[in-house]
Structures are given as C-alpha cells and as structure tokens.
Design an enzyme around this catalytic site. Structure first.
Site, PDB file in Angstrom:
ATOM      1  N   ASP A 169     -58.500 -13.678  -5.367  1.00  0.00           N
ATOM      2  CA  ASP A 169     -58.273 -13.248  -6.743  1.00  0.00           C
ATOM      3  C   ASP A 169     -58.450 -11.740  -6.751  1.00  0.00           C
ATOM      4  O   ASP A 169     -59.563 -11.227  -6.683  1.00  0.00           O
ATOM      5  CB  ASP A 169     -59.301 -13.922  -7.669  1.00  0.00           C
ATOM      6  CG  ASP A 169     -59.311 -13.298  -9.066  1.00  0.00           C
ATOM      7  OD1 ASP A 169     -58.395 -12.529  -9.387  1.00  0.00           O
ATOM      8  OD2 ASP A 169     -60.258 -13.600  -9.834  1.00  0.00           O
TER       9      ASP A 169
ATOM     10  N   GLU B 163     -52.336 -16.243 -11.757  1.00  0.00           N
ATOM     11  CA  GLU B 163     -53.769 -16.455 -11.980  1.00  0.00           C
ATOM     12  C   GLU B 163     -54.079 -17.668 -12.862  1.00  0.00           C
ATOM     13  O   GLU B 163     -54.914 -18.494 -12.504  1.00  0.00           O
ATOM     14  CB  GLU B 163     -54.406 -15.184 -12.557  1.00  0.00           C
ATOM     15  CG  GLU B 163     -54.588 -14.116 -11.491  1.00  0.00           C
ATOM     16  CD  GLU B 163     -54.827 -12.724 -12.049  1.00  0.00           C
ATOM     17  OE1 GLU B 163     -55.106 -12.595 -13.258  1.00  0.00           O
ATOM     18  OE2 GLU B 163     -54.734 -11.762 -11.273  1.00  0.00           O
TER      19      GLU B 163
ATOM     20  N   ASP C 258     -57.158 -16.242 -20.187  1.00  0.00           N
ATOM     21  CA  ASP C 258     -57.802 -15.373 -19.203  1.00  0.00           C
ATOM     22  C   ASP C 258     -57.872 -13.937 -19.701  1.00  0.00           C
ATOM     23  O   ASP C 258     -56.868 -13.234 -19.749  1.00  0.00           O
ATOM     24  CB  ASP C 258     -57.012 -15.438 -17.886  1.00  0.00           C
ATOM     25  CG  ASP C 258     -57.589 -14.535 -16.802  1.00  0.00           C
ATOM     26  OD1 ASP C 258     -58.556 -13.795 -17.081  1.00  0.00           O
ATOM     27  OD2 ASP C 258     -57.070 -14.563 -15.673  1.00  0.00           O
TER      28      ASP C 258
HETATM   29  P1  ADP Z   1     -60.431  -8.944 -13.674  1.00  0.00           P
HETATM   30  O1  ADP Z   1     -59.791 -10.274 -13.569  1.00  0.00           O
HETATM   31  O2  ADP Z   1     -59.648  -7.962 -14.453  1.00  0.00           O
HETATM   32  O3  ADP Z   1     -60.904  -8.375 -12.397  1.00  0.00           O
HETATM   33  P2  ADP Z   1     -62.912 -10.134 -14.610  1.00  0.00           P
HETATM   34  O4  ADP Z   1     -62.477 -11.492 -14.913  1.00  0.00           O
HETATM   35  O5  ADP Z   1     -63.824  -9.911 -13.473  1.00  0.00           O
HETATM   36  O6  ADP Z   1     -61.716  -9.113 -14.564  1.00  0.00           O
HETATM   37  O7  ADP Z   1     -63.593  -9.584 -15.934  1.00  0.00           O
HETATM   38  C1  ADP Z   1     -64.055  -8.292 -16.006  1.00  0.00           C
HETATM   39  C2  ADP Z   1     -64.313  -7.953 -17.444  1.00  0.00           C
HETATM   40  O8  ADP Z   1     -65.212  -8.893 -17.984  1.00  0.00           O
HETATM   41  C3  ADP Z   1     -64.953  -6.597 -17.566  1.00  0.00           C
HETATM   42  O9  ADP Z   1     -64.371  -5.914 -18.650  1.00  0.00           O
HETATM   43  C4  ADP Z   1     -66.382  -6.949 -17.845  1.00  0.00           C
HETATM   44  O10 ADP Z   1     -67.029  -5.952 -18.609  1.00  0.00           O
HETATM   45  C5  ADP Z   1     -66.227  -8.198 -18.643  1.00  0.00           C
HETATM   46  N1  ADP Z   1     -67.450  -9.004 -18.665  1.00  0.00           N
HETATM   47  C6  ADP Z   1     -68.150  -9.478 -17.616  1.00  0.00           C
HETATM   48  N2  ADP Z   1     -69.243 -10.142 -18.027  1.00  0.00           N
HETATM   49  C7  ADP Z   1     -69.228 -10.087 -19.387  1.00  0.00           C
HETATM   50  C8  ADP Z   1     -70.086 -10.563 -20.426  1.00  0.00           C
HETATM   51  N3  ADP Z   1     -71.200 -11.225 -20.131  1.00  0.00           N
HETATM   52  N4  ADP Z   1     -69.740 -10.311 -21.706  1.00  0.00           N
HETATM   53  C9  ADP Z   1     -68.622  -9.633 -22.005  1.00  0.00           C
HETATM   54  N5  ADP Z   1     -67.777  -9.152 -21.090  1.00  0.00           N
HETATM   55  C10 ADP Z   1     -68.072  -9.371 -19.800  1.00  0.00           C
HETATM   56 MG    MG Z   2     -59.038 -11.979 -13.242  1.00  0.00          MG
END
Ligand code: ADP
Ligand code: MG
Length: 664
Positions: free
Chosen positions: A8, A171, A193
């Site tokens: 991912d 995804e 998502d």
């Molecule tokens: P990506 O798929 O874009 O890599 P993720 O699924 O890892 O992203 O999500 C990352 C986002 O989720 C970031 O903006 C992060 O700040 C947010 N995030 C992670 N944990 C929390 C939480 N507990 N509450 C709110 N937002 C969160």
């Molecule tokens: Mg993601």
C-alpha cells in the site's frame, strides 16, 4: 521464484504485507513499525533517509525532505492545483513540462517517481530481511481514481526500485478483499477511504469469493492534510492578529505548525480538547514569540464544514452509478487514518444507515488486501475472483474537439472496445488518434493520455476510409490503443505513456545509475555493518568481563578473561586503523574468546545454583580451576599479583564445607 508482496503505497504512510501460510500479514519495518511514513530525505552528507528517519528531519531540513510525493506521480506541471504545490520543498517544471523535485544538498533534480522508488525499495528491503528470502514481485495499490498515467508512473517507480509489478490494484478494492476474503455471504459493501491526500469511494458486491466492483469515485485532492491545513490557518491567523507576523512565510515555522496541527487533529479523534504548544516559533521586536493555545474539537469541526461537503460528492456519484440505494448497503468499510475523525464517522452514518464495520484496521487493510491479491495471483489462495472496473471514461477526440467515449467509467476490466472512425476531409492521408480520459464533453477539459498518427491512408473522399480504433484495458487498468486502416490493414498501436513523468530513456539511465550505485552502496553498507558489529561486540565483551569479575572475582577465570581482554584491544586497534579484513579476523577471535568466557560463566552458575551462591563462588571458582586440566599448564601462582595466601588448601574439595559431598 521469490515471494510476491502487497504494497500500500500511501501518500502519507506505506505498508507492506505478505501471505504467510494462507493468512495475510503486515510486515514491520526495520524500525519496528507496521506503517512507514512515505517520506524521503537527504541528510547534509547526502545520505538517503526513508520513512521515520526522513520524517524526523522534516522540520530541520524542509528543503531536503520530501513528503506527499504521490501527489506528483504521473502528473504534468500544468495539471497541478495550487494546493498541491504548497509543499516545503521546491518543485518545478522541466522543459517538457514534467514535474521535478529539487534537492539542494545533493544538487540534483529528481522525478517524483525516482523518490517514490526509494520508499518501495525500503519496504521491500525490510520485507526481505523479515522473510529471509528475495522478493520478486509486488502488487501495488493505487487510488481507484488514478488515471492511466498515474498508474504507469507508479509502475515506473517500482521498476526503478527493481521490483516487478505483478498487478496494480485499486486501494478500495484491496480493502474489500481484506474485509471479505473469508466471508461467504453475499454483501454490498461501501469502501470509504480518507487518506492523507486522497479520498476514494467504491461500491462493491461480494458473493462467495467473487468481488464485483460496481462503481468507484473519489477526489484526488482531498485528504487528512486538508484538515491539518485548516488548523494551521487557524493558528497562523490568530498569531497574525496578535503579533502581525504571518508564520506561513517561514518554512520551518510552517513545518512545525503542520506537525502540531496533525498531532492536534489526531488527538481530537480521542479527546474533546487538546493543547498546542510551539515555543520559539518566531522572533518579534521584544524577543522570542511562542504559540500556546488549546483547540477544542467543536472549533476544529467548525473549521471544516466544506471539506465534509466535498466528501459527499464522490459517495453520491458512486451510488448513482451503481443504481443502489443507501439502505441497500450492508457494510461500510472505513479505510485510511482520516476516517478516525469523529466528524467523518458521523458523516458516514448519515449516508448509510448501517454502522461502519470496526473489525478491520484502517491503516493496514489496504496492504492486507494487496497481500491477498498476491496470494490469488500466485495460486496460493483459490476460490477468489476479483472483477474490477475502470474508474474514468476513455475516449477519442473527434471533429469539433468533442470527446467520443469508447469505454465508459465503471466498465468491468479487462475489457476491449472498438469503434470505426473515418476522415473528415477529402484525400486525407493520415488521421491523428488523440486519447483522453475523463467525464467532460469537450476533450480539452479531460486528461490527454497521448496521441499517435495512423498514416498511409489511400486517397478517398471524406467519410469513406474506415479506421478501426480499439481500446484494450488490462487487469491493471492500463490502456493500450490500436488503430487499423480497414482497407490497407495497416496497424498502429501504442501503450499510452502520454502523462508519465519519465520517458523510457530516462528510466534506463536511472536504472543503470542505480546499478552502479547499488554496488557502491552495498560496499559502504557492508563496511558500516562490520564496524557496528565490532563495536557492539566490544561493548558486550566489556560487560561480560565486568560480570565475570563480579561473579568469579577478578581472577576467577583468568585465562578466559585475559583472552577476551587481549582480543578487545586487537579489535579496538583495528577499528582505529580501519582495516576491514583484519578487523573481521580479530572480531572472530574476540567472539571465540567471549564464547569461552561465557561457557565458563554458565558452568559456574550451574554448579552454584543454591542460595549460598555468593559465598560459594569464592571457593567454587578456585576449586574448578584446581581440577581443570589447564591448571597445571598455566600456573596461576606464578603471578606476582596474586594475593599472598595458600588457596590450594581452601580449594581442596574435601575441605569445602559447601560441597554437597561434605556431610556424607
Ligand atoms: P495515505 O493512504 O494517504 O498514506 P493514511 O491512510 O495513512 O494515508 O492516513 C493518513 C492520514 O490519516 C493523515 O492525514 C493522518 O493525520 C490521519 N490520521 C491518522 N490517525 C488519525 C487519527 N487518529 N485521527 C485523525 N486523523 C488521523
Ligand atoms: Mg491509503
């Protein structure tokens, strides 16, 4: 054949998974975390950092640390939105209009794909270490809404990392695979998502291992970052009102605010109010200035109503395309860290009456799904079938600049469609095939995927020649277009590479460069590893010596202790001389010496496992020495430093009151 992994490759965080004994599993990285920040950076010595280490230098070295790279993958400069460009590092267009990232310390420009390849490489390296075998191929996930060039570029990035892409997987589809791979009933599922930079929605039907994607939609410019930005603006505006300074103009201050905002946002998912403290954020006329405030969840929520509205648009569009009613949806699978925000969860509940499913970890579910897909491809998992769809309509530009759609969005893939076109002028010798992707009526408003020319059409009045144009989309969602002149049978086909940021020559050049550098890097790494190992071993040996002195007395195991001491000195000398070959030999003899000492220590402990151990040790060690074979070869009593007393007697077995035999 080596293993196939599922990756991912997120905008913010990346995760790698693998199928082990039929169960998908996430692999922790070398630092021990299950998610790896999608950040690449260079230290001031031009050393490459990836993941957590790179993320740590975001504030200190914002120009040399690159996050959110996925926004730039497969996109040309002119397509980028204003807010994509608000990154603390420098991005610019090269002469071909492609995006390039500038890195001051290495004095080089990078294609975004090149930097992303470093993330893939790290994930795979760590996975190989864990698995103890080579990884050959990967399933890489992309947002469903990624267009053809973004998919091509993702594949290019993997190629640069030396990894074969077995499949590009959407995804949300991956999330559904993870969610439904061991369920048997028929269900309609909404995957929602919200990641760091993108938002994706998919509707699918899972029935007896068959996954049918019905509709997919999304917003490639909406994610958790936008919520952080609202907090940053809120902080900056307050500060400006108070001190008249706009902190957003200072890269370091901006980066610190970004971090604080993200942290506050995440905390507000669990608590109702959170402190934000940024000391020494700027310097005013009267000295340093600080931010010291608290943010309440309700205030935060009031900062983002329009973002929530934007989340609704793709959901509605996907529902419309699928023809389903919200109350027909059985399950909602929440994916991405952004869905942890209470306001987002609430929004989802207003959309679909059934409560969201809590059984999957939103951070890992996509990688898990990719690992399941890897299992399907390798034949390890049977009875699962995935029918995905194309996310955007594909078509040609026809007279008047209109878009003629050949494959409408949400058509199941793989798919082949063709149509017959003709010339618009008399005696036209060639036609230009201009391929577009998107939903707008005018081709110009959509994304151009590239063009090619079919020439050698025999002279004829307009409308007579028949040119058959066929679109082929493979299971990865990648397009190939061909055009055939029906009269002559002349055929032209292309893999569409229009928007890819790197052309084939550039990719080859980078691959060759990487090959050369890999050897150099490997040598460097081997030497660093050897030195580190030696240092660790020395520290360990010194500790054992101290243990031995405590447990056995300073001369309890004289011969072994001395051997270790001598070897330690050798290793230290060679470390200073930096002679790697000799170092290796001396490390081996230190290991051997240490082994001897350890064996000695453990045999002592075995003998002395009774509560009077402390006292007994004094005798025990001497006793052992006396009766050991070594004793008579290497007379300890010759040593002038020995205490002046007759220990032979004390050590005599029959005089030892602690000996088990004594009272018999
Ligand atoms: P990506 O798929 O874009 O890599 P993720 O699924 O890892 O992203 O999500 C990352 C986002 O989720 C970031 O903006 C992060 O700040 C947010 N995030 C992670 N944990 C929390 C939480 N507990 N509450 C709110 N937002 C969160
Ligand atoms: Mg993601």
């Amino acid at each position: 054949m080596g293993r196939i992994v599922g990756i991912d490759l997120g905008t913010t965080n990346s995760v790698i998974g693998v199928l082990e004994a039929g169960r998908p599993q996430v692999i922790a990285n070398a630092e021990g975390s299950r998610t790896t920040p999608s950040v690449v950076g260079y230290t001031k010595d031009s050393e490459l950092l990836v993941g957590q280490l790179a993320r740590r230098q975001l504030v200190l070295s914002p120009r040399n640390t690159f996050s959110n790279l996925k926004r730039f993958v497969g996109r040309v400069w002119d397509e980028l939105e204003e807010n994509s460009l608000s990154v603390p590092y420098t991005v610019r267009a090269n002469t071909q209009g492609n995006v390039r990232v500038t890195c001051p310390v290495t004095e080089r420009e990078y294609a975004p794909e090149e930097l992303v390849s470093c993330i893939i490489r790290k994930l795979v390296d760590d996975a190989e270490t864990y698995l103890g075998e080579k990884v050959d191929g990967a399933i890489i996930t992309v947002p469903a809404y990624f267009n053809d060039s973004q998919r091509q570029s993702t594949r290019d990035a993997a190629r640069l990392a030396g990894i074969n892409v077995e499949r590009i997987l959407n995804e949300p589809t991956a999330a559904a695979l993870a969610y439904g791979f061991d369920r048997s009933s028929t269900r309609r599922v909404l995957v929602f998502d919200l990641g760091g930079g993108t938002f994706d929605v998919s509707l699918m039907r899972i029935s007896n291992g068959v996954f049918d994607v019905k509709a997919t939609s999304g917003d490639t410019q909406l994610g958790g970052n936008d919520f952080d930005q609202r907090i940053v603006d809120w902080l900056a505006e307050q500060f400006k009102k108070e001190h008249g300074l706009d902190l957003r103009r200072d890269r370091q201050a901006l980066q610190r605010m970004n971090e604080a905002a993200e942290k506050a946002k995440q905390e507000l998912s669990g608590v109702a109010t959170t402190p934000i403290s940024l000391p020494f954020i700027a310097t005013g006329n009267d000295g340093p200035l600080h931010i010291e405030t608290t943010l309440e969840r309700s205030i935060f929520e009031n900062l983002c109503p329009d973002l929530l509205d934007r989340l609704l648009v793709p959901v509605k569009s996907a529902l419309r395309d699928s023809g389903w009613q919200p109350d027909q949806i059985d399950d909602v699978v929440l994916v991405g860290g952004g869905t942890r925000m209470p306001m987002v969860k609430q929004l989802v509940r207003t959309l679909v009456p059934n409560p969201p499913c809590q059984s999957v970890n939103p951070d890992e579910v996509v990688a898990i799904g990719a690992a399941v897909q890897a299992g399907i491809l390798s034949g390890e998992l049977r009875d699962l079938l995935l029918n995905d769809v194309t996310p955007l309509s594909l078509g040609l530009e026809t007279v008047g600049g209109l878009m003629k759609v050949l494959i409408p969005r949400n058509t199941p893939i793989p798919v082949r469609q063709s149509d017959v076109f003709s010339t618009s002028e008399a005696n036209q010798a060639s036609v230009e095939i201009n391929v577009w992707q998107g939903e707008r009526q005018l081709a110009q408003d959509n994304k151009s995927l590239g063009k090619f020319r079919l020439s050698g059409i025999p002279p004829a009045p307009r409308g007579i020649p028949q040119v058959q144009v066929a679109f082929d989309i493979d299971a990865n969602g990648l397009l190939e277009v061909s055009a055939t002149d029906r009269t002559t049978g002349r055929k032209q086909s292309v893999n569409i590479k229009g928007g890819s940021n790197l052309n084939e020559d550039e990719i080859q050049k980078l691959l060759n460069e990487a090959k050369l550098k890999a050897e150099e890097d490997r040598r460097k790494r081997v030497s660093i590893d050897k030195r580190n190992n030696a240092l660790t071993l020395v520290a360990q040996a010194e500790r054992r010596l101290r243990d031995a002195a405590l447990e056995l007395g300073p001369y309890g195991a004289e011969r072994q202790q001395r051997a270790v001491e001598v070897s330690i000195r050798d290793v230290q000398d060679l470390l200073a001389e930096n002679d790697l070959h000799e170092l290796e030999l001396s490390v081996a003899s230190l290991q051997e010496a240490l082994f001897g000492l350890n064996r000695r220590l453990s045999s002592e402990r075995k003998i002395d496992s009774n509560p009077l151990q402390g006292i007994k040790n004094t005798f025990g060690s001497i006793k052992d020495e006396l009766f050991s074979d070594d004793y008579w070869d290497d007379d300890p009593w010759d040593d002038p430093n020995r205490p002046n007393m007759d220990r032979r007697n004390m050590g005599r077995r029959d005089l030892d009151p602690w000996n088990d035999d004594f009272y018999r």
